[in-house]
Design a protein around this motif. Structure first.
Motif, PDB file in Angstrom:
ATOM      1  N   ILE A 142       0.823  -1.207   0.000  1.00  0.00           N
ATOM      2  CA  ILE A 142       0.000   0.000   0.000  1.00  0.00           C
ATOM      3  C   ILE A 142       0.856   1.255   0.000  1.00  0.00           C
ATOM      4  CG2 ILE A 142      -0.224  -0.116   2.516  1.00  0.00           C
ATOM      5  CD1 ILE A 142      -2.746   1.355   0.002  1.00  0.00           C
ATOM      6  N   TYR A 143       1.968   1.244   0.759  1.00  0.00           N
ATOM      7  CA  TYR A 143       2.829   2.426   0.822  1.00  0.00           C
ATOM      8  C   TYR A 143       3.693   2.554  -0.430  1.00  0.00           C
ATOM      9  CZ  TYR A 143       1.461   3.216   5.648  1.00  0.00           C
ATOM     10  OH  TYR A 143       0.741   3.483   6.782  1.00  0.00           O
ATOM     11  N   TYR A 144       4.028   1.425  -1.069  1.00  0.00           N
ATOM     12  CA  TYR A 144       4.739   1.506  -2.343  1.00  0.00           C
ATOM     13  C   TYR A 144       3.853   2.182  -3.389  1.00  0.00           C
ATOM     14  CZ  TYR A 144       8.181  -1.776  -0.440  1.00  0.00           C
ATOM     15  OH  TYR A 144       9.150  -2.367   0.317  1.00  0.00           O
ATOM     16  N   LEU A 145       2.559   1.857  -3.369  1.00  0.00           N
ATOM     17  CA  LEU A 145       1.631   2.477  -4.311  1.00  0.00           C
ATOM     18  C   LEU A 145       1.439   3.967  -3.987  1.00  0.00           C
ATOM     19  CD1 LEU A 145      -1.036  -0.365  -4.634  1.00  0.00           C
ATOM     20  CD2 LEU A 145       0.678   0.316  -6.320  1.00  0.00           C
ATOM     21  N   LEU A 146       1.397   4.291  -2.689  1.00  0.00           N
ATOM     22  CA  LEU A 146       1.299   5.708  -2.310  1.00  0.00           C
ATOM     23  C   LEU A 146       2.577   6.452  -2.685  1.00  0.00           C
ATOM     24  CD1 LEU A 146      -0.470   5.472   1.179  1.00  0.00           C
ATOM     25  CD2 LEU A 146      -1.468   6.125  -1.011  1.00  0.00           C
ATOM     26  N   GLY A 147       3.711   5.757  -2.593  1.00  0.00           N
ATOM     27  CA  GLY A 147       4.964   6.363  -3.045  1.00  0.00           C
ATOM     28  C   GLY A 147       4.953   6.594  -4.550  1.00  0.00           C
ATOM     29  N   ASN A 148       4.358   5.664  -5.282  1.00  0.00           N
ATOM     30  CA  ASN A 148       4.229   5.852  -6.729  1.00  0.00           C
ATOM     31  C   ASN A 148       3.269   6.992  -7.044  1.00  0.00           C
ATOM     32  OD1 ASN A 148       4.982   4.992  -9.370  1.00  0.00           O
ATOM     33  ND2 ASN A 148       2.980   4.032  -9.594  1.00  0.00           N
ATOM     34  N   MET A 149       2.254   7.173  -6.186  1.00  0.00           N
ATOM     35  CA  MET A 149       1.362   8.324  -6.324  1.00  0.00           C
ATOM     36  C   MET A 149       2.157   9.622  -6.151  1.00  0.00           C
ATOM     37  SD  MET A 149      -1.812   9.564  -6.518  1.00  0.00           S
ATOM     38  CE  MET A 149      -2.895   8.232  -6.053  1.00  0.00           C
ATOM     39  N   ALA A 150       3.052   9.645  -5.169  1.00  0.00           N
ATOM     40  CA  ALA A 150       3.911  10.816  -4.970  1.00  0.00           C
ATOM     41  C   ALA A 150       4.805  11.034  -6.193  1.00  0.00           C
ATOM     42  CB  ALA A 150       4.760  10.644  -3.712  1.00  0.00           C
ATOM     43  N   ALA A 151       5.269   9.935  -6.808  1.00  0.00           N
ATOM     44  CA  ALA A 151       6.082  10.058  -8.027  1.00  0.00           C
ATOM     45  C   ALA A 151       5.261  10.663  -9.160  1.00  0.00           C
ATOM     46  CB  ALA A 151       6.626   8.688  -8.428  1.00  0.00           C
ATOM     47  N   ALA A 152       3.977  10.270  -9.242  1.00  0.00           N
ATOM     48  CA  ALA A 152       3.099  10.851 -10.263  1.00  0.00           C
ATOM     49  C   ALA A 152       2.882  12.340 -10.008  1.00  0.00           C
ATOM     50  CB  ALA A 152       1.761  10.120 -10.281  1.00  0.00           C
TER      51      ALA A 152
ATOM     52  N   LEU B 235      -6.713   3.761  -8.591  1.00  0.00           N
ATOM     53  CA  LEU B 235      -7.474   2.543  -8.869  1.00  0.00           C
ATOM     54  C   LEU B 235      -6.759   1.318  -8.297  1.00  0.00           C
ATOM     55  CD1 LEU B 235      -9.938   1.284 -10.218  1.00  0.00           C
ATOM     56  CD2 LEU B 235      -8.611   1.129 -12.341  1.00  0.00           C
ATOM     57  N   ALA B 236      -5.432   1.263  -8.455  1.00  0.00           N
ATOM     58  CA  ALA B 236      -4.662   0.147  -7.906  1.00  0.00           C
ATOM     59  C   ALA B 236      -4.755   0.118  -6.383  1.00  0.00           C
ATOM     60  CB  ALA B 236      -3.195   0.264  -8.347  1.00  0.00           C
ATOM     61  N   VAL B 237      -4.694   1.288  -5.758  1.00  0.00           N
ATOM     62  CA  VAL B 237      -4.836   1.370  -4.289  1.00  0.00           C
ATOM     63  C   VAL B 237      -6.216   0.901  -3.859  1.00  0.00           C
ATOM     64  CG1 VAL B 237      -4.981   2.971  -2.345  1.00  0.00           C
ATOM     65  CG2 VAL B 237      -3.108   3.176  -3.982  1.00  0.00           C
ATOM     66  N   ALA B 238      -7.249   1.299  -4.601  1.00  0.00           N
ATOM     67  CA  ALA B 238      -8.622   0.893  -4.267  1.00  0.00           C
ATOM     68  C   ALA B 238      -8.781  -0.627  -4.345  1.00  0.00           C
ATOM     69  CB  ALA B 238      -9.617   1.582  -5.206  1.00  0.00           C
ATOM     70  N   VAL B 239      -8.230  -1.234  -5.397  1.00  0.00           N
ATOM     71  CA  VAL B 239      -8.311  -2.693  -5.540  1.00  0.00           C
ATOM     72  C   VAL B 239      -7.537  -3.378  -4.424  1.00  0.00           C
ATOM     73  CG1 VAL B 239      -7.689  -4.639  -7.014  1.00  0.00           C
ATOM     74  CG2 VAL B 239      -8.659  -2.576  -8.036  1.00  0.00           C
TER      75      VAL B 239
ATOM     76  N   ARG C 206       7.834  -8.167  -6.087  1.00  0.00           N
ATOM     77  CA  ARG C 206       7.973  -8.325  -7.536  1.00  0.00           C
ATOM     78  C   ARG C 206       6.680  -7.946  -8.248  1.00  0.00           C
ATOM     79  NH1 ARG C 206       9.887 -13.937 -10.552  1.00  0.00           N
ATOM     80  NH2 ARG C 206       9.873 -13.117 -12.690  1.00  0.00           N
ATOM     81  N   ARG C 207       5.536  -8.356  -7.683  1.00  0.00           N
ATOM     82  CA  ARG C 207       4.249  -8.025  -8.293  1.00  0.00           C
ATOM     83  C   ARG C 207       3.955  -6.534  -8.179  1.00  0.00           C
ATOM     84  NH1 ARG C 207      -0.021 -12.869  -6.688  1.00  0.00           N
ATOM     85  NH2 ARG C 207       1.052 -14.555  -7.817  1.00  0.00           N
ATOM     86  N   VAL C 208       4.345  -5.941  -7.054  1.00  0.00           N
ATOM     87  CA  VAL C 208       4.136  -4.497  -6.884  1.00  0.00           C
ATOM     88  C   VAL C 208       4.941  -3.727  -7.921  1.00  0.00           C
ATOM     89  CG1 VAL C 208       4.411  -2.539  -5.326  1.00  0.00           C
ATOM     90  CG2 VAL C 208       3.621  -4.723  -4.425  1.00  0.00           C
ATOM     91  N   VAL C 209       6.194  -4.118  -8.105  1.00  0.00           N
ATOM     92  CA  VAL C 209       7.044  -3.455  -9.105  1.00  0.00           C
ATOM     93  C   VAL C 209       6.454  -3.627 -10.503  1.00  0.00           C
ATOM     94  CG1 VAL C 209       9.312  -3.487 -10.212  1.00  0.00           C
ATOM     95  CG2 VAL C 209       9.140  -3.647  -7.724  1.00  0.00           C
ATOM     96  N   LEU C 210       5.976  -4.832 -10.804  1.00  0.00           N
ATOM     97  CA  LEU C 210       5.367  -5.083 -12.110  1.00  0.00           C
ATOM     98  C   LEU C 210       4.117  -4.232 -12.299  1.00  0.00           C
ATOM     99  CD1 LEU C 210       5.378  -6.748 -14.723  1.00  0.00           C
ATOM    100  CD2 LEU C 210       4.018  -8.488 -13.527  1.00  0.00           C
ATOM    101  N   LEU C 211       3.320  -4.090 -11.240  1.00  0.00           N
ATOM    102  CA  LEU C 211       2.118  -3.254 -11.305  1.00  0.00           C
ATOM    103  C   LEU C 211       2.480  -1.794 -11.552  1.00  0.00           C
ATOM    104  CD1 LEU C 211      -0.937  -2.878 -10.973  1.00  0.00           C
ATOM    105  CD2 LEU C 211      -0.570  -2.737  -8.489  1.00  0.00           C
ATOM    106  N   ILE C 212       3.506  -1.305 -10.868  1.00  0.00           N
ATOM    107  CA  ILE C 212       3.939   0.082 -11.044  1.00  0.00           C
ATOM    108  C   ILE C 212       4.457   0.313 -12.462  1.00  0.00           C
ATOM    109  CG2 ILE C 212       5.684   1.769 -10.322  1.00  0.00           C
ATOM    110  CD1 ILE C 212       5.396   0.676  -7.476  1.00  0.00           C
TER     111      ILE C 212
END
Length: 350
Positions: A68-78, A124-128, A146-152
């Motif tokens: 969840i925090y990796y995705l939030l970090g990717n949100m910060a990157a966006a 959307l990824a965070v919601a799922v 590995r899956r998180v990186v692939l998703l990002i």
């Protein structure tokens, strides 16, 4: 071949398309232009620094090393990417617009498109992720790194493709009647498609979070009888509230812009979309600044990590000053000891 080239208006410059849709390009710089660019660039710098700090905090603090925090970090990157896109826009607007080549103009718009698509895809990824995790009343997903990186990677690949579509496939260079008034080289049909796609994604995410909150509220009543389960449930609710605030801020900031693009696509010049364009752009720009504020206000761990990052420089300066002053203090203490020894010897001789 030549007639087809002329029909598609490939030889015309940016100014031609602006004049065709009736969008005025400033000829001289005004005080208003300088204020807009000055404030815009200032906000961009703050956006870059704030979101960079979020990314560094998630990288440094091991408590944030979860999907969840990796995705939030990717949100910060966006959001950081959005700051770069807005800075590029500020440096290529006003009278500078007429000097842009079509490739430069498309790049200017593509950067904004990529940042928006990346933000929506991240939400959307965070919601799922939250839906799958909280339905089982877990705090963090068991998704592998590995899956998180692939998703990002997939999120950014889709975002880049969506950003390149207007310049490569879906523009109005071969159909002038389809030109947008807000973005004169963009196809109105593309704007309709893009706006509806994003608005539908908003509704899907809102529905998912509503279902999650109803489920968590039902489980919280059951967990109130057990203190350990209640504490776990409260942690889940707090994280959900933070994410929901991020989603709410995004919807509030981007919906006016998407509705403006939708009206422009449907009505063309009759929508008077250029009247609201700058206001909508300002709202969208502010969204990239809101998320770090939400993290710092809602998450105590994130807030303490921010403080440690900001104080790190101060501590380094303090350590340097200690190293510099320590030899001097040692000399002073040794002088005091020598004086004490002399006084003692004098007392003994007396």
């Amino acid at each position: 071949m030549d007639s087809e080239w002329n029909t598609c208006n490939y030889s015309h410059n940016v100014t031609f398309f602006y004049n065709f849709v009736g969008k005025k390009i400033s000829v001289v710089w005004t005080a208003r232009d300088f204020v807009v660019i000055g404030l815009g660039l200032t906000v961009c710098v703050i956006v870059l620094l704030a979101n960079l700090m979020v990314m560094v905090a998630i990288f440094l603090n091991k408590r944030f090393h979860f999907p969840i925090y990796y995705l939030l970090g990717n949100m910060a990157a966006a959001d950081l990417f959005a700051g770069i896109a807005y800075a590029n826009l500020m440096l290529n607007t006003g009278p500078w617009t007429s000097t842009l080549s079509k490739e430069q103009w498309y790049i200017r718009g593509a950067l904004i498109d990529i940042s928006l698509t990346a933000s929506v895809a991240n939400l959307l990824a965070v919601a799922v992720e939250r839906h799958q995790t909280i339905i089982t009343m877990q705090l963090h997903s068991k998704m592998t790194k590995r899956r998180v990186v692939l998703l990002i990677v997939c999120i950014w690949a889709v975002s880049i493709i969506m950003g390149l579509v207007p310049s490569t496939v879906w523009n109005c260079e071969c159909d002038l009647e389809d030109c947008s008034t807000v973005a004169p080289l963009y196809s109105r049909r593309f704007l309709i498609f893009w706006a509806i796609l994003n608005l539908l994604t908003f509704f899907v995410m809102a529905a998912m979070y509503t279902r999650i909150f109803v489920y968590v509220r039902y489980k919280s009543r059951y967990a109130s009888e057990h203190s350990s389960e209640m504490q776990h449930s409260q942690t889940v609710v707090n994280l959900m509230k933070t994410i929901s605030m991020v989603l709410g801020a995004f919807v509030i900031c981007w919906t006016p812009g998407l509705m403006t693009l939708l009206l422009d696509g449907l009505l063309g010049q009759a929508s008077h979309a250029n009247t609201y364009e700058k206001f909508c752009l300002l709202m969208a720009q502010c969204n990239s600044l809101v998320n770090p504020i939400i993290y710092s206000l809602r998450d105590a761990e994130m807030r303490s990590t921010f403080k440690s990052i900001l104080c790190c420089r101060c501590e380094q300066k303090t350590e340097q000053s200690r190293v510099i002053t320590s030899p001097l203090s040692e000399r002073r203490s040794s002088n005091k000891e020598n004086r004490g020894c002399v006084e003692k010897s004098e007392d003994q001789t007396a």
